[in-house]
Structure formats: C-alpha cells, structure tokens
Motif scaffolding. Sequence first.
Motif, mmCIF file in Angstrom:
data_model
loop_
_atom_site.group_PDB
_atom_site.id
_atom_site.type_symbol
_atom_site.label_atom_id
_atom_site.label_comp_id
_atom_site.label_asym_id
_atom_site.label_seq_id
_atom_site.Cartn_x
_atom_site.Cartn_y
_atom_site.Cartn_z
ATOM 1 N N ARG A 7 0.833 -1.193 0.000
ATOM 2 C CA ARG A 7 0.000 0.000 0.000
ATOM 3 C C ARG A 7 0.876 1.255 0.000
ATOM 4 O O ARG A 7 0.656 2.186 -0.766
ATOM 5 C CB ARG A 7 -0.909 -0.020 1.243
ATOM 6 C CG ARG A 7 -1.996 1.038 1.245
ATOM 7 C CD ARG A 7 -2.764 1.044 2.559
ATOM 8 N NE ARG A 7 -1.991 1.620 3.653
ATOM 9 C CZ ARG A 7 -1.880 2.919 3.889
ATOM 10 N NH1 ARG A 7 -2.498 3.790 3.125
ATOM 11 N NH2 ARG A 7 -1.140 3.361 4.898
ATOM 12 N N VAL A 14 2.667 1.803 -3.395
ATOM 13 C CA VAL A 14 1.789 2.347 -4.435
ATOM 14 C C VAL A 14 1.534 3.833 -4.184
ATOM 15 O O VAL A 14 1.484 4.629 -5.120
ATOM 16 C CB VAL A 14 0.460 1.562 -4.488
ATOM 17 C CG1 VAL A 14 -0.515 2.229 -5.441
ATOM 18 C CG2 VAL A 14 0.708 0.138 -4.929
ATOM 19 N N LYS A 21 -0.613 2.652 -13.119
ATOM 20 C CA LYS A 21 -1.005 1.515 -13.963
ATOM 21 C C LYS A 21 0.200 0.960 -14.713
ATOM 22 O O LYS A 21 0.419 -0.250 -14.777
ATOM 23 C CB LYS A 21 -2.082 1.966 -14.967
ATOM 24 C CG LYS A 21 -2.592 0.819 -15.809
ATOM 25 C CD LYS A 21 -3.859 1.168 -16.558
ATOM 26 C CE LYS A 21 -4.388 -0.082 -17.264
ATOM 27 N NZ LYS A 21 -5.511 0.203 -18.134
ATOM 28 N N LEU A 27 2.423 -1.076 -12.445
ATOM 29 C CA LEU A 27 1.843 -2.367 -12.085
ATOM 30 C C LEU A 27 1.942 -3.324 -13.257
ATOM 31 O O LEU A 27 2.140 -4.539 -13.088
ATOM 32 C CB LEU A 27 0.385 -2.191 -11.660
ATOM 33 C CG LEU A 27 0.188 -1.451 -10.337
ATOM 34 C CD1 LEU A 27 -1.296 -1.225 -10.074
ATOM 35 C CD2 LEU A 27 0.793 -2.239 -9.182
ATOM 36 N N LEU A 55 -0.021 -8.677 -11.190
ATOM 37 C CA LEU A 55 -1.467 -8.670 -11.366
ATOM 38 C C LEU A 55 -1.768 -8.796 -12.851
ATOM 39 O O LEU A 55 -1.099 -8.207 -13.680
ATOM 40 C CB LEU A 55 -2.067 -7.355 -10.836
ATOM 41 C CG LEU A 55 -1.819 -7.071 -9.363
ATOM 42 C CD1 LEU A 55 -2.275 -5.655 -9.017
ATOM 43 C CD2 LEU A 55 -2.525 -8.079 -8.488
ATOM 44 N N LEU A 69 -6.183 -5.661 -13.481
ATOM 45 C CA LEU A 69 -5.895 -4.228 -13.536
ATOM 46 C C LEU A 69 -7.083 -3.457 -14.106
ATOM 47 O O LEU A 69 -7.336 -2.312 -13.738
ATOM 48 C CB LEU A 69 -4.640 -3.959 -14.376
ATOM 49 C CG LEU A 69 -3.318 -4.400 -13.748
ATOM 50 C CD1 LEU A 69 -2.164 -4.190 -14.714
ATOM 51 C CD2 LEU A 69 -3.056 -3.646 -12.459
ATOM 52 N N VAL A 98 -9.581 -1.877 -11.698
ATOM 53 C CA VAL A 98 -9.224 -0.765 -10.813
ATOM 54 C C VAL A 98 -9.485 0.557 -11.512
ATOM 55 O O VAL A 98 -9.137 0.723 -12.678
ATOM 56 C CB VAL A 98 -7.737 -0.842 -10.421
ATOM 57 C CG1 VAL A 98 -7.367 0.306 -9.511
ATOM 58 C CG2 VAL A 98 -7.416 -2.179 -9.784
ATOM 59 N N PHE A 140 -8.197 3.913 -11.879
ATOM 60 C CA PHE A 140 -6.979 4.628 -11.535
ATOM 61 C C PHE A 140 -7.167 6.131 -11.446
ATOM 62 O O PHE A 140 -6.235 6.864 -11.189
ATOM 63 C CB PHE A 140 -5.863 4.299 -12.551
ATOM 64 C CG PHE A 140 -5.370 2.891 -12.436
ATOM 65 C CD1 PHE A 140 -5.818 1.906 -13.294
ATOM 66 C CD2 PHE A 140 -4.475 2.535 -11.430
ATOM 67 C CE1 PHE A 140 -5.375 0.591 -13.179
ATOM 68 C CE2 PHE A 140 -4.026 1.229 -11.306
ATOM 69 C CZ PHE A 140 -4.485 0.256 -12.172
ATOM 70 N N SER A 158 -4.666 2.572 -3.997
ATOM 71 C CA SER A 158 -3.752 1.641 -3.330
ATOM 72 C C SER A 158 -4.517 0.576 -2.573
ATOM 73 O O SER A 158 -4.109 -0.582 -2.527
ATOM 74 C CB SER A 158 -2.790 2.397 -2.415
ATOM 75 O OG SER A 158 -3.507 3.082 -1.416
ATOM 76 N N ASP A 177 -7.383 -0.684 -3.450
ATOM 77 C CA ASP A 177 -7.833 -1.658 -4.452
ATOM 78 C C ASP A 177 -6.708 -2.587 -4.865
ATOM 79 O O ASP A 177 -6.896 -3.801 -5.018
ATOM 80 C CB ASP A 177 -8.362 -0.924 -5.696
ATOM 81 C CG ASP A 177 -9.697 -0.252 -5.429
ATOM 82 O OD1 ASP A 177 -10.152 0.509 -6.309
ATOM 83 O OD2 ASP A 177 -10.287 -0.501 -4.350
ATOM 84 N N VAL A 178 -5.537 -2.005 -5.059
ATOM 85 C CA VAL A 178 -4.392 -2.807 -5.489
ATOM 86 C C VAL A 178 -4.039 -3.847 -4.418
ATOM 87 O O VAL A 178 -3.788 -5.019 -4.718
ATOM 88 C CB VAL A 178 -3.173 -1.900 -5.786
ATOM 89 C CG1 VAL A 178 -1.929 -2.733 -5.994
ATOM 90 C CG2 VAL A 178 -3.430 -1.046 -7.017
ATOM 91 N N CYS A 195 -3.826 -7.888 -4.703
ATOM 92 C CA CYS A 195 -2.628 -8.647 -4.307
ATOM 93 C C CYS A 195 -2.994 -9.722 -3.301
ATOM 94 O O CYS A 195 -2.420 -10.815 -3.292
ATOM 95 C CB CYS A 195 -1.578 -7.706 -3.714
ATOM 96 S SG CYS A 195 -0.883 -6.589 -4.928
#
Lengths: 276, 345
Positions: free
Chosen positions: B10, B13, B22, B25, B31, B36, B39, B41, B49, B51-52, B56
Amino acid sequence: GVFAHLELLEERAYEAAVKQEEMEQQEEKLARLKTRVQELRLQRDELRAKVDLQQKGQLGKEGAVSNPAQPSARAVLEWKIKSLKAMLQIFYLTGISGKLSKRGVCFCISTAYEGTYLDSFHLDLLTKPEVQIYRHSVPIFIPLQQIAKKYLQTDIRRFLSVLSDHLNAYVGRRYQADQLQEHFSGQIEGTLQRNSLCNLLVFNYNVSSESKTFPFNVRLLYGDPCCSLPTEVVISCTPDAPAPLAEMAAAHSDLFRRVALHKAFRSFGSAGERVD
Amino acid sequence: MDETVAEYIRRTVLKIPRDEIKMMLQKWGFLSEAQLETVNFRQMKDNVSQDVVQLCEENSADIKQAAVLDIIYNNIYPNKRIWSVYQMNKTGEETEFFDLTDFKKKFKRRLRSALKNVTINFREYEDNAIWIRIAWGTPYTKPNQYKTSYVVYHSQTPYVFISASVLRSNLPLLCQALVIASNYHDIREMELRSHSLNSLKDIVFKRYSQNFQTYYPRPLPERNVAPETDLRIIQENRNEKERIQRLNREVFGDGPQPKIEFAQYKLETMFKSDPKMDVLDKKEPFRCLVKFSSPHLLESLKSLAPAGMADAPLSQLLTCIPQKARNYFKIREKKGLLPGSFVSP
C-alpha cells in the motif's frame, strides 16, 4: 602687412613639414616591404631546396637521372593529393584515424561488423614527457590499461591495432546478440542472459522434431576477446528428448562456432529444421 | 497475505505518481491485465492503493514479490536517493566471463552466511545493469523493508553504485559480498556522490561528451548568413565573447553536462596574510570547507564565464570534476597531491 606675411610663412612651413612626414612614412613603408620581400625570397628558396631534395631522394632510389629543374606547382599539388588520398584510404581500411592536437595526438577508432558501421571511440594521447593517455571514450570493460601497459610506450601501432581488435570484436558480439534479440525473439524462450562484454551468452531456444517442440539450452563462451565467434559452445537438452535431437545439437553447436549468431538462426528458419 | 506485506504494498503504491501507477503495475506483472482493468486509476490515490492491495491479497503476494515493485519504482525514480560510487580492484589480468547466475549465487550465499535475516532481490535491465535490493534485519528481528539498500552494478566493470540506507553498519558486509560475487579483490569508496544515478554512470563510464578533435566534419559556420541581430546593436566585446565561448567549449564540450548537485572542497592550507598582520599565532593549517550547491552544478559552472560572472578559463579545481570523477576534494599545500591552489584572504 607683416602679419599676413608671417601667416604665409607659417603656412609654407606647415606644408613643408607635412610633406617631410609623408616622405618619411613612405620610406619606412618601402624599407618594410623590402625586408618582407627578402623574407619571402628566403622562404621560397628553402622550399625549393626541400622539393629538390625530395626529388633527388626518389630519383636516387630509382637510379635514374632526370632533370633537376624545380617541379611545377601542378606536380606538387598532384603529389599532395595523392598522399592525402592514400591517408584517407588507410583510415577507411583500418578504421583508425589520427589528428595532431596541441599536446599530442587524438586517435579515432571506428568499428564495423560485416559491412555495418558501428560505434567510434576516441583516445587523446599526450606525447610529452612520454606517451600517455590523457582521456578517452573507450568503454570501461575493455582492458585499455592492460593493453596500454603492454604496448603504448614501445609500439604505438601495435597498441592501436590490438585495441582496435578488442573494440571491433566487442561491437561485433554485441551486434550479433542485439540482432538475435530483435529478429528472433519468437524462437527464444525467456530472457537472453548476457553481460557487458557480450562474451558469455546463455539462452533457451525451441527446436521442433516430430511435430513437437523441444527446448535447447545453449551456453556460448567467447574465450578470445579479439574474436566475435564463440570458442566454446555447450548445448543441452531435456533428458526425455528423442535421440536424433542429440545430432541436431551437435550440428547446431558446430554452426554457432563457425557462423554469426543471427545468421545461424536465419539458416534454421529457412532450412526448416526438422528431424523425423 | 501477511499484514506487513499488505501495508508495504500500500505504501509503495502511494509513493507512485497517480498517472504512473497503472504502467508500473503492468511492468510488475504480478497482477493480470484483467485484474488491472477492475481498478479505477482516476480515483484518489488512497483508494487506488487499497484496491491494489485487495487484488494482491487475491493473488497471495509475498514480500519477495512486493520487493520487485519497489525495485521498479526506484529504477524509474532513482533520483530520490543519494548514490555513492565505489571502485573495485583486482590484480589478475584474465578476461572476465561474467556469469549472472554465478554472481547472484555467490552474493546471496555471502550475505546469508553472515546475516540470516535479509531480503535480497535481483532485477536485470537491458543496459546490462543489475539492480540489487537488500532489506536488512538483525539476528533477532525480521528484515526492515523500509530501510533498504540499493546496489546497481554493470557486469565486468570495476564500479558499483550504492544507495545505502541509514544502517551504515551493514556496509562492510555488503561490500564484501560484492567483491566476492564479482571476482574482485577489494573495494573502496570514491569521492563521488549525487542524486542523479545516470550522471554518475556518465562520469565513470566516460559517457559524457568530451570534445575530441577529430576529422569528423562539423558544420562550418555559414559565411554569408545575414546577421539576425539588429544592425543598430553593436557588440562591443565580440572578441572577448568569442574567446570565452571557445575556452568554454574546450573545457566542457558541446553536450549536456552530468548532473551533480554539489562539490565540496575541504581546505587544509595555511592562512596567508600580510606578515605584519600576524593574525594567527600558531602556524597551523586554516581549516575551511567550501561547498558549491546547485540543482545542476556543472551546467551552472559552464554558464559562469559567458554570463560574465567569472573569468575564463575557470579554475581547474572546478572543471576537473567529470574527468577526475570526484566532487569531494581535500586541498593541501602545494607540495601535496592536488594541483595546489591557495586561498588568499
């Protein structure tokens, strides 16, 4: 009356003084020009003597006697052009050119691989008190200091020749690896492992046999830093590969040792390597 | 997934500028494209972050994978760290066949044998640069992922670029591991530091433009070009200006200068004054530190003479920086090592 007369005399005196000055200036100028003419005549005589000496030197070798009269301006010019062309020819053939600089010489080594011109590298050398490298643009992984220690003081031609060999071989190896990555990335599995000098390449590529594809792992070692072909080739395949593949591996290994890397791969594609 | 890993991802990011998230990543590749796509962005970075991290979590990321994202970030933004240059020596003259697998193995083995709690990640780049990320722990604690050292090494070169963390106590171990892994004998720190990693590489690899005199044609100045300036403006010091330009060009070359932010001169010279003044009783060196700072020091030095702020040619102490590959100097009396220059009061 008296004043008018005095004025007249003053004027005349003034004009006479000006004329005198002019004459003096003229004489000075004349003297200067005369000395200049002397200097130029001296120079001309010196040059004539030089040309005579050269001609005599050449004639002496040939053993013939020709007229010792001074060479024409045209002949001198032709000689200059000829020697300049010869110099450019040397630059073109060897890729090594030099130019005198304030404190020494600046060399430029141009590299090429099989007809493609690649990078140029420069060396600024000082000639006093001894020959040394002042600055350069040779990549850090080329053993420049080693080569300089061996040859720079004693045989500068050899130094340049050896350095040129190293550089040409390096750009040649790099060119082959780049070409492989650019044009044959489809046949390569994973990444091509290389290093700065491009003297060790390790990668996997696919070969087909009996309509199945098998991975070959190849390790190319370029033992000679002045050579752009590998000295050692190790090709290994998976244990479950069919027997004819071993023959193919041997053939490929031999090919890599003789032929440029990207050309070898090109021949795989066109020959349609298949073992049935 | 471990909470610490989640938090680490987190925070990593969050460091990335929103428009680049993006792309990074994608470079990371952990991912999938499909993930992707889910998400947004364009929302606030905090939410991005989160969401990412969620994604993960689905893929069960571990610290090693999270570390790769950190390497990618530092590789794209190396200028956020200060880099030092180290030089390695060896006496042998055999040609080096640098084997990457061998290097990695030896490096890890040396570090791990001395310190069990380390996270080591490698990533290779197209320009033969090997990036190494090391997170240090102690015999009793897990590696601290926020106190990392970075090493950048180009194979078959004697130079290593290190961005050490606060824990300088681990530096000797790191240096030892590098020397062993790359088959050198010893290593020493050079007096060369900057935020710009690429400029440091330019300096030691001699990639900056040096003005070599060659026969390669330079475009000749046009003779009959109509002057662009107004004819009513007369250039008084044209000769002097041209002299300065010529000298500047000889010293600095034509291309862009490597980017360093400071040059530091430590003076250990005697104070020179009028004998009658007798300022100092003891004849001791007058200690003084002169530091030049600039967003781009070499470019500003290059523009000093043309701007009329300094005489050309500039002092060699300033202009020798790229060639001597150092920006920290010690100046002693003339009998010493450096082109001595006194500082008179």
